[in-house]
Design an enzyme around this catalytic site. Structure first.
Site, mmCIF file in Angstrom:
data_model
loop_
_atom_site.group_PDB
_atom_site.id
_atom_site.type_symbol
_atom_site.label_atom_id
_atom_site.label_comp_id
_atom_site.label_asym_id
_atom_site.label_seq_id
_atom_site.Cartn_x
_atom_site.Cartn_y
_atom_site.Cartn_z
ATOM 1 N N ARG A 73 12.456 -7.534 0.104
ATOM 2 C CA ARG A 73 11.367 -6.984 -0.725
ATOM 3 C C ARG A 73 11.831 -5.723 -1.462
ATOM 4 N NH1 ARG A 73 6.356 -6.339 3.063
ATOM 5 N NH2 ARG A 73 5.499 -5.370 1.197
ATOM 6 N N ASP A 107 4.802 0.256 -2.825
ATOM 7 C CA ASP A 107 5.781 0.546 -3.890
ATOM 8 C C ASP A 107 5.407 1.893 -4.528
ATOM 9 O OD1 ASP A 107 3.875 -1.878 -5.676
ATOM 10 O OD2 ASP A 107 3.841 0.269 -6.114
ATOM 11 N N HIS A 122 -0.797 2.738 3.212
ATOM 12 C CA HIS A 122 0.045 1.863 4.049
ATOM 13 C C HIS A 122 1.516 2.237 4.003
ATOM 14 C CE1 HIS A 122 -3.317 -1.355 3.460
ATOM 15 N NE2 HIS A 122 -3.646 -0.445 4.357
ATOM 16 N N CYS A 134 11.470 9.684 17.365
ATOM 17 C CA CYS A 134 11.963 10.563 18.450
ATOM 18 C C CYS A 134 11.947 12.045 18.115
ATOM 19 C CB CYS A 134 13.387 10.129 18.837
ATOM 20 S SG CYS A 134 14.557 10.243 17.457
ATOM 21 N N GLY A 197 -7.217 -5.127 -8.158
ATOM 22 C CA GLY A 197 -6.153 -5.954 -7.584
ATOM 23 C C GLY A 197 -6.097 -5.982 -6.077
ATOM 24 N N ASN A 223 -10.165 -7.806 -11.411
ATOM 25 C CA ASN A 223 -9.457 -8.804 -10.614
ATOM 26 C C ASN A 223 -9.644 -10.155 -11.312
ATOM 27 O OD1 ASN A 223 -8.702 -10.663 -8.442
ATOM 28 N ND2 ASN A 223 -8.844 -8.879 -7.109
HETATM 29 C C1 BV8 Z 1 -5.730 -0.671 11.923
HETATM 30 C C2 BV8 Z 1 2.042 -2.500 4.698
HETATM 31 C C3 BV8 Z 1 -6.535 0.469 13.790
HETATM 32 C C4 BV8 Z 1 3.032 -3.404 5.314
HETATM 33 C C5 BV8 Z 1 -0.149 -3.556 5.020
HETATM 34 C C6 BV8 Z 1 -6.981 -7.163 15.475
HETATM 35 C C7 BV8 Z 1 -6.173 -6.219 16.083
HETATM 36 C C8 BV8 Z 1 -5.787 -5.049 15.430
HETATM 37 C C9 BV8 Z 1 -6.234 -4.794 14.147
HETATM 38 C C10 BV8 Z 1 -7.045 -5.739 13.569
HETATM 39 C C11 BV8 Z 1 -7.432 -6.898 14.193
HETATM 40 N N1 BV8 Z 1 -8.210 -7.608 13.338
HETATM 41 C C12 BV8 Z 1 -8.341 -6.931 12.180
HETATM 42 C C13 BV8 Z 1 -7.662 -5.795 12.318
HETATM 43 C C14 BV8 Z 1 -7.549 -4.755 11.353
HETATM 44 C C15 BV8 Z 1 -6.353 -5.080 10.464
HETATM 45 C C16 BV8 Z 1 -6.886 -5.980 9.351
HETATM 46 O O1 BV8 Z 1 -7.556 -5.501 8.467
HETATM 47 N N2 BV8 Z 1 -6.590 -7.279 9.408
HETATM 48 C C17 BV8 Z 1 -7.140 -8.155 8.391
HETATM 49 C C18 BV8 Z 1 -6.053 -9.023 7.788
HETATM 50 C C19 BV8 Z 1 -8.277 -8.948 9.019
HETATM 51 N N3 BV8 Z 1 -5.929 -3.815 9.926
HETATM 52 C C20 BV8 Z 1 -4.960 -3.150 10.547
HETATM 53 O O2 BV8 Z 1 -4.313 -3.590 11.471
HETATM 54 C C21 BV8 Z 1 -4.728 -1.747 10.010
HETATM 55 N N4 BV8 Z 1 -4.676 -0.832 11.108
HETATM 56 O O3 BV8 Z 1 -6.746 -1.311 11.828
HETATM 57 O O4 BV8 Z 1 -5.498 0.280 12.880
HETATM 58 C C22 BV8 Z 1 -6.182 -0.348 14.985
HETATM 59 C C23 BV8 Z 1 -4.987 -0.088 15.619
HETATM 60 C C24 BV8 Z 1 -4.683 -0.831 16.775
HETATM 61 C C25 BV8 Z 1 -5.564 -1.817 17.247
HETATM 62 C C26 BV8 Z 1 -6.758 -2.082 16.536
HETATM 63 C C27 BV8 Z 1 -7.061 -1.349 15.401
HETATM 64 C C28 BV8 Z 1 -3.404 -1.675 9.280
HETATM 65 C C29 BV8 Z 1 -3.510 -2.447 7.990
HETATM 66 C C30 BV8 Z 1 -2.266 -2.160 7.144
HETATM 67 C C31 BV8 Z 1 -1.345 -3.356 7.149
HETATM 68 N N5 BV8 Z 1 -0.214 -3.110 6.240
HETATM 69 N N6 BV8 Z 1 0.898 -3.281 4.228
HETATM 70 C C32 BV8 Z 1 3.806 -4.155 4.261
HETATM 71 O O5 BV8 Z 1 3.514 -4.037 3.057
HETATM 72 O O6 BV8 Z 1 4.725 -4.893 4.679
HETATM 73 S S1 BV8 Z 1 -1.460 -4.417 4.396
HETATM 74 C C33 BV8 Z 1 -0.999 -5.429 3.107
HETATM 75 O O7 BV8 Z 1 -2.204 -6.082 2.709
HETATM 76 C C34 BV8 Z 1 -0.523 -4.713 1.834
HETATM 77 O O8 BV8 Z 1 -0.527 -3.307 1.931
HETATM 78 C C35 BV8 Z 1 -1.572 -5.148 0.820
HETATM 79 O O9 BV8 Z 1 -1.774 -4.238 -0.165
HETATM 80 C C36 BV8 Z 1 -2.724 -5.218 1.730
HETATM 81 C C37 BV8 Z 1 -4.023 -5.725 1.270
HETATM 82 O O10 BV8 Z 1 -3.830 -6.850 0.553
HETATM 83 P P1 BV8 Z 1 -4.137 -6.713 -1.034
HETATM 84 O O11 BV8 Z 1 -3.480 -5.481 -1.551
HETATM 85 O O12 BV8 Z 1 -5.589 -6.867 -1.248
HETATM 86 O O13 BV8 Z 1 -3.334 -7.891 -1.557
HETATM 87 P P2 BV8 Z 1 -3.757 -9.392 -1.453
HETATM 88 O O14 BV8 Z 1 -2.524 -10.177 -1.614
HETATM 89 O O15 BV8 Z 1 -4.645 -9.592 -0.283
HETATM 90 O O16 BV8 Z 1 -4.700 -9.595 -2.730
HETATM 91 C C38 BV8 Z 1 -4.136 -9.472 -4.010
HETATM 92 C C39 BV8 Z 1 -5.297 -9.416 -4.960
HETATM 93 O O17 BV8 Z 1 -4.766 -9.244 -6.259
HETATM 94 C C40 BV8 Z 1 -6.126 -10.692 -4.987
HETATM 95 O O18 BV8 Z 1 -7.505 -10.360 -4.983
HETATM 96 C C41 BV8 Z 1 -5.742 -11.325 -6.326
HETATM 97 O O19 BV8 Z 1 -6.850 -12.020 -6.920
HETATM 98 C C42 BV8 Z 1 -5.434 -10.117 -7.142
HETATM 99 N N7 BV8 Z 1 -4.530 -10.314 -8.270
HETATM 100 C C43 BV8 Z 1 -3.580 -11.266 -8.436
HETATM 101 N N8 BV8 Z 1 -2.989 -11.087 -9.642
HETATM 102 C C44 BV8 Z 1 -3.568 -9.993 -10.214
HETATM 103 C C45 BV8 Z 1 -4.546 -9.504 -9.345
HETATM 104 N N9 BV8 Z 1 -5.304 -8.433 -9.620
HETATM 105 C C46 BV8 Z 1 -5.090 -7.815 -10.816
HETATM 106 N N10 BV8 Z 1 -4.159 -8.218 -11.703
HETATM 107 C C47 BV8 Z 1 -3.385 -9.295 -11.446
HETATM 108 N N11 BV8 Z 1 -2.472 -9.698 -12.350
HETATM 109 ZN ZN ZN Z 2 15.204 8.200 17.128
#
Ligand code: BV8
Ligand code: ZN
Length: 256
Positions: A73, A107, A122, A134, A197, A223
């Site tokens: 990536r 990014d 994020h 550490c 987005g 979007n």
């Molecule tokens: C948290 C970094 C507290 C990494 C990312 C069970 C256990 C634990 C947690 C959970 C659980 N169930 C749910 C959760 C919470 C979980 C969550 O939300 N899960 C979801 C999937 C249900 N969240 C977490 O875990 C967060 N932390 O809750 O901590 C906690 C702690 C411990 C225990 C419990 C709770 C952490 C979330 C952060 C994850 N990291 N990224 C990496 O990049 O590798 S998230 C990842 O998804 C990206 O950052 C991305 O940005 C993000 C969101 O997705 P979108 O940005 O919306 O992108 P997506 O592809 O979904 O959509 C794209 C959109 O663009 C679409 O709508 C499309 O139509 C549109 N589009 C397409 N083309 C265009 C466009 N728009 C405009 N123009 C275009 N041309």
């Molecule tokens: Zn270390």
């Protein structure tokens, strides 16, 4: 109502705003050639689900696989340039004292486009840190300072020997406290939130528009599709952000 009428309506809302907050997701980088999270993964990674790879458990289970996914990536991102959507968001700074960009993206395309106030909920994929933090949270590591064969999976922390990992927030990890606090404060303070987005599925970022709306803010969504945020939007501008956002800034500027 044509898209043009909606653009004019959205421009009128922006013109009357005093405090603009912008929430962006992977879609705003799509026209820079960066795949979104829920697009089918390109090529090599087609068989993996990002939510399976972007977790501490996946890294512990298979550090080389996760490390290689991030190296892949990062190589894609090195080719990416800000698109007209990023540029338009930066141009909004000419119309407001502050334009706060709250991004879920890892990014730095908003910064490259010239946006000066960016909150990364994020993390940042270009940075690396010790998995054990550490020397404190985060223990950032400059890979240029350590001689290591990056093709052989994650390098080791020079301080403690733990694996080095990208400085991004994985699923099931807490967001940086200052980032989410600042983002929530901005959502409570803004009178307009522009949501661009994002599918509105990942928490706690996805709750920010609701927080703004509860405080009486107007929500404008950009979007090509409908999302979990669309029901909250006062105005939904349907189309790619690289097309819609320049039109919105153009409408703002023509009515001066
Ligand atoms: C948290 C970094 C507290 C990494 C990312 C069970 C256990 C634990 C947690 C959970 C659980 N169930 C749910 C959760 C919470 C979980 C969550 O939300 N899960 C979801 C999937 C249900 N969240 C977490 O875990 C967060 N932390 O809750 O901590 C906690 C702690 C411990 C225990 C419990 C709770 C952490 C979330 C952060 C994850 N990291 N990224 C990496 O990049 O590798 S998230 C990842 O998804 C990206 O950052 C991305 O940005 C993000 C969101 O997705 P979108 O940005 O919306 O992108 P997506 O592809 O979904 O959509 C794209 C959109 O663009 C679409 O709508 C499309 O139509 C549109 N589009 C397409 N083309 C265009 C466009 N728009 C405009 N123009 C275009 N041309
Ligand atoms: Zn270390």
């Amino acid at each position: 109502m044509t898209n043009d009428d909606l653009i004019q309506q959205a421009a009128a809302i922006l013109r009357s705003a005093h405090n603009l907050a912008v929430l962006t997701g992977a879609g705003v980088s799509r026209e820079s050639g960066v795949p979104t999270f829920r697009d089918s993964q390109e090529g090599l990674w087609a068989k993996f689900d990002p939510e399976e790879l972007a977790t501490p458990a996946a890294f512990k289970r298979n550090p080389k696989l996760v490390w290689d996914w991030y190296e892949y990536r990062r190589s894609q991102l090195r080719q990416a340039r800000p698109n007209p959507g990023h540029m338009a968001l930066a141009q909004l700074e000419a119309y407001f004292p502050v334009v706060l960009i709250i991004t879920q993206n890892v990014d730095d395309l908003h910064e490259q486009a010239g946006s000066t106030h960016v909150i990364h909920l994020h993390g940042n994929i270009a940075r690396n840190k010790c998995f054990a933090n550490c020397q404190g949270d985060p223990t950032l590591i400059d890979l240029a300072q350590i001689a290591d064969d990056r093709d052989d999976g994650p390098p080791k922390c020079p301080h403690c020997g733990a694996y080095i990992r990208p400085d991004v927030v994985w699923f099931h990890e807490m967001l940086p406290a200052d980032a989410i606090q600042d983002a929530r404060a901005a959502a409570q303070r803004c009178d307009v939130m522009l949501v661009v987005g994002t599918s509105g599925l990942v928490q706690p970022a996805a709750s920010l528009p609701q927080t703004a709306r509860q405080r009486g803010a107007k929500i404008i969504e950009v979007n090509p599709s409908d999302t979990a945020i669309t029901p909250l939007a006062d105005i939904k501008l349907t189309g790619p952000s690289g097309v819609i956002l320049p039109q919105l800034v153009e409408a703002l500027s023509t009515d001066e």
